[in-house]
Design an enzyme around this catalytic site. Sequence first.
Site, mmCIF file in Angstrom:
data_model
loop_
_atom_site.group_PDB
_atom_site.id
_atom_site.type_symbol
_atom_site.label_atom_id
_atom_site.label_comp_id
_atom_site.label_asym_id
_atom_site.label_seq_id
_atom_site.Cartn_x
_atom_site.Cartn_y
_atom_site.Cartn_z
ATOM 1 N N HIS A 39 -7.354 -6.254 -0.218
ATOM 2 C CA HIS A 39 -6.148 -5.444 -0.032
ATOM 3 C C HIS A 39 -5.086 -6.127 0.820
ATOM 4 C CE1 HIS A 39 -4.085 -1.664 -0.458
ATOM 5 N NE2 HIS A 39 -4.067 -1.412 0.833
ATOM 6 N N SER B 239 0.837 -1.194 0.000
ATOM 7 C CA SER B 239 0.000 0.000 0.000
ATOM 8 C C SER B 239 0.880 1.256 0.000
ATOM 9 C CB SER B 239 -0.980 -0.058 1.174
ATOM 10 O OG SER B 239 -2.058 0.818 0.990
ATOM 11 N N ASP C 145 -9.453 -5.970 -4.551
ATOM 12 C CA ASP C 145 -8.580 -4.988 -3.898
ATOM 13 C C ASP C 145 -9.061 -3.562 -4.144
ATOM 14 O OD1 ASP C 145 -6.305 -3.754 -2.751
ATOM 15 O OD2 ASP C 145 -4.964 -5.233 -3.657
#
Length: 316
Positions: free
Chosen positions: A284, A117, A257
């Site tokens: 995610h 991320s 995601d």
Amino acid sequence: MTVPITEGFVDFDVPSAGQPCKTWYKVFGDLNAGTPLVGLHGGPGAVHDYLLSIADIATTHKIPVVLYDQLGNGHSTHLRDKAGDTSFWTEQLFLDELDNLLTRLGIKDNYTVLGHSWGGMLGAKHATLSPKGLRALIISDSPASMTLWLEAAASLLAQLPQDVQDTLRKHEDAGTTDFQEYKDAMKIFNSRFVCRLDPLPEEVKACDDALDADPTVYLTMNGPSEFHVIGPLKNWSIVDDLHKIRVPTLLLNGEFDEAKDSVVVPFFNLIPRVKWYTFPNSSHMPQWEARTKYVQVVGDFLKGLGTIGGASSQGL
């Protein structure tokens, strides 16, 4: 087989912090037994806990793994008095922290990076600077630009029940995103597009708790949620510099995601040596939702074993 685990602190000189700063780290395996993998957690403002599953690689592939808490979070130095200071909480601060950690651990000349991320955004930026010791890069569940991220988030929000959408907008417009009603509505988004496991892994809960306890970095750089970004990261993009990444690169995301294919594709199109794998039935956090496969894909990539299946890929 058990691997040795060590942890400690390194000093991090940040004159503008107004106090001594330290970065906490944890090593799984022997740093001298191979090329270490350094994990960069997300947020910004999260903690290392939710990346602990990647430490499995120290056992499955005998690759030493380094995890750490970025400044302002977890076991590292907290700086709550810097809340809202966008001149202090910058990408450069965290690039400097990574360089400092690599140097003090003695691995600056030989290492790989996995960023998740925000950590993938940070890792990609680090790679564009052509650090001499970087051997490979893994960008996991990360956007190439926040404009693309917000477009993807809008499309995901549109899939939520109308009353949930209305609740989110009401509090964002009113500036009351700290209300419990807003947080409860966020949980519905998160359960679909952030982590689909129920119950959540304890390590993910620990990360959520840490963010609640000290949201200084997250609120300053990002904003109140994954889809309501009002901090300086709102304008972040690395698209124009992706051609500068010369090391072999692996892209990862999940079928559901929030880092949709649309936010990942610039990495695939513009990084010269790249492969891409998408985890089915994951969102995610495929490092938990598909833990065994995630560790296999990452470990095999780092060991240079075979061809990675999944989304289209080109040779490394």
